[in-house]
Design an enzyme around this catalytic site. Structure first.
Site, PDB file in Angstrom:
ATOM      1  N   TYR A  33       0.721  -1.271  -0.164  1.00 48.95           N
ATOM      2  CA  TYR A  33       0.036   0.006   0.068  1.00 48.95           C
ATOM      3  C   TYR A  33       0.659   1.238   0.154  1.00 48.95           C
ATOM      4  CZ  TYR A  33       0.526   1.152   5.083  1.00 48.95           C
ATOM      5  OH  TYR A  33       1.398   1.258   6.136  1.00 48.95           O
ATOM      6  N   ARG A  52       7.763   4.627  -4.842  1.00 47.03           N
ATOM      7  CA  ARG A  52       7.842   3.686  -3.506  1.00 47.03           C
ATOM      8  C   ARG A  52       7.055   2.261  -3.685  1.00 47.03           C
ATOM      9  NH1 ARG A  52       7.320   5.869   2.691  1.00 47.03           N
ATOM     10  NH2 ARG A  52       5.200   5.965   1.765  1.00 47.03           N
ATOM     11  N   ARG A 100      -7.583 -20.937  -1.790  1.00 46.47           N
ATOM     12  CA  ARG A 100      -6.348 -20.809  -0.593  1.00 46.47           C
ATOM     13  C   ARG A 100      -5.019 -21.544  -0.956  1.00 46.47           C
ATOM     14  NH1 ARG A 100      -3.637 -21.764   4.410  1.00 46.47           N
ATOM     15  NH2 ARG A 100      -3.736 -19.860   5.899  1.00 46.47           N
ATOM     16  N   HIS A 102      -0.443 -20.997  -0.219  1.00 49.35           N
ATOM     17  CA  HIS A 102       0.436 -20.206  -0.072  1.00 49.35           C
ATOM     18  C   HIS A 102       1.027 -19.556  -1.503  1.00 49.35           C
ATOM     19  CE1 HIS A 102      -0.174 -21.256   4.031  1.00 49.35           C
ATOM     20  NE2 HIS A 102       0.790 -20.376   4.370  1.00 49.35           N
ATOM     21  N   LYS A 147       6.498  -1.464   1.944  1.00 54.52           N
ATOM     22  CA  LYS A 147       5.390  -1.281   2.654  1.00 54.52           C
ATOM     23  C   LYS A 147       4.033  -2.186   2.346  1.00 54.52           C
ATOM     24  CE  LYS A 147       3.085   3.419   3.396  1.00 54.52           C
ATOM     25  NZ  LYS A 147       3.197   3.372   4.557  1.00 54.52           N
ATOM     26  N   GLU A 179      12.740   2.636  13.897  1.00 57.59           N
ATOM     27  CA  GLU A 179      11.738   3.621  13.593  1.00 57.59           C
ATOM     28  C   GLU A 179      10.515   3.421  14.598  1.00 57.59           C
ATOM     29  OE1 GLU A 179      10.106   2.741   9.533  1.00 57.59           O
ATOM     30  OE2 GLU A 179       9.780   0.465  10.243  1.00 57.59           O
ATOM     31  N   LEU A 203      11.274   1.482   6.917  1.00 54.85           N
ATOM     32  CA  LEU A 203      10.661   2.020   5.846  1.00 54.85           C
ATOM     33  C   LEU A 203      11.122   3.319   5.224  1.00 54.85           C
ATOM     34  CD1 LEU A 203       7.921   1.289   4.316  1.00 54.85           C
ATOM     35  CD2 LEU A 203       7.171   3.684   5.010  1.00 54.85           C
TER      36      LEU A 203
END
Ligand code: PMP
Length: 286
Positions: A33, A52, A100, A102, A147, A179, A203
């Protein structure tokens, strides 16, 4: 005006937006995101945010669903369709809907979602007083540079600061500053701005870059290097930076005053520079 969001090609009221329960974002937290602040309806540092996002997509091996020009157009359209003058625009991309497993599904289109919240920056009172922070061991994974929407570690850590009545949690890994749960952290010692370098443990904040640019322009000496826990605990000033908090002084750490317990002179200089810079950028965009 109702909140308008974008989902897989269409704008719609928030309450009409639905995704299937087998979306990999829901099942695995498999997505990335971005959050872009918009002041007076002008997105701030949009190309940097899109760059980014591209790096995040590359890191999780997801094909970019849209080109930068299309993201740019959609971000502007979303801002236009929502009421607030200042907005926080969220872009969210997941690996789509699949049975489902992985392993990555083949030939499945990604889910693309965008929403906008009113952008609430710190009140004048908070800027003048500074905020409280607590400390914690950083127990997140080793790709904090990406992110990703899997934010459980950040949520658990952030909640500790909420439980303690604090604004943020300052994290250490192996005795060094990383951070905050949703911000980058800076320290000032002897007039020198200390910032942890960009690596896989933090980040790469868009606001972090702005802070460093403004510090350089204002002739504040900068050391980009690992910052030890002792240096943080004995700092003259501590700050946090993020797209929504901008730059904010941390004036107590674990209940102890940072420096003299008030926002320091270097903070005040950079905070003022940040506000001036924002105004200049917005005037140019208008
Ligand atoms: N670190 C983390 C973990 C964050 O969630 C954020 C905010 N998205 C930041 C740093 C600051 O990044 P930015 O300045 O781009 O908002």
């Amino acid at each position: 005006m109702n909140e308008i969001v974008y989902l897989n090609g269409d704008f719609m009221p928030l309450e009409n937006a639905r995704i299937p329960v087998l979306d990999r974002g829901f099942i695995f937290g498999d997505g990335v995101y971005e959050v872009i602040p918009a002041y007076s309806r002008h997105p701030f540092r949009l190309p940097e945010h899109l760059a980014r996002l591209q790096r995040s997509l590359d890191a999780i091996r997801l094909e970019p669903p849209l080109a930068d020009a299309e993201w740019t157009r959609l971000v502007h359209q979303l801002i236009e369709r929502n009421a607030a003058e200042d907005q926080a625009v969220y872009l969210q991309v997941t690996r789509g809907v699949a049975k489902r497993d992985h392993a990555f599904p083949k030939g499945v289109p990604p889910t693309v979602f965008m929403m906008s919240n009113p952008l609430v920056t710190p009140s004048r009172e908070l800027v003048e007083r500074g905020g409280a922070a607590i400390t914690a061991t950083d127990f997140r994974w080793l790709r904090c540079d990406v992110k990703v929407i899997s934010l459980l570690g950040n949520c658990l850590l952030r909640q500790r600061s909420v439980d303690a009545g604090a604004e943020e949690v300052v994290m250490f890994r192996d005795g060094y500053l990383t951070e905050g749960s949703s911000s980058n952290i800076f320290a000032v010692r002897g007039g020198v701005l200390l910032a942890p370098p960009k690596n896989h443990l933090v980040l790469p904040g868009i606001t972090y870059d702005v802070v460093l640019e403004l510090a350089a322009a204002n002739k504040v000496p900068i050391e980009l290097r690992e910052v030890s826990e002792d240096e943080v605990r004995g700092a003259d000033e501590l700050w946090l930076s993020s797209s929504s908090k901008e730059v904010l002084a941390v004036t107590t750490l674990d209940g102890h005053p940072v420096g003299d317990g008030k926002p320091g002179p270097v903070f005040k200089q950079i905070h003022r520079a940040f506000q001036d810079f924002k105004r200049k950028v917005m005037r140019q965009a208008a």
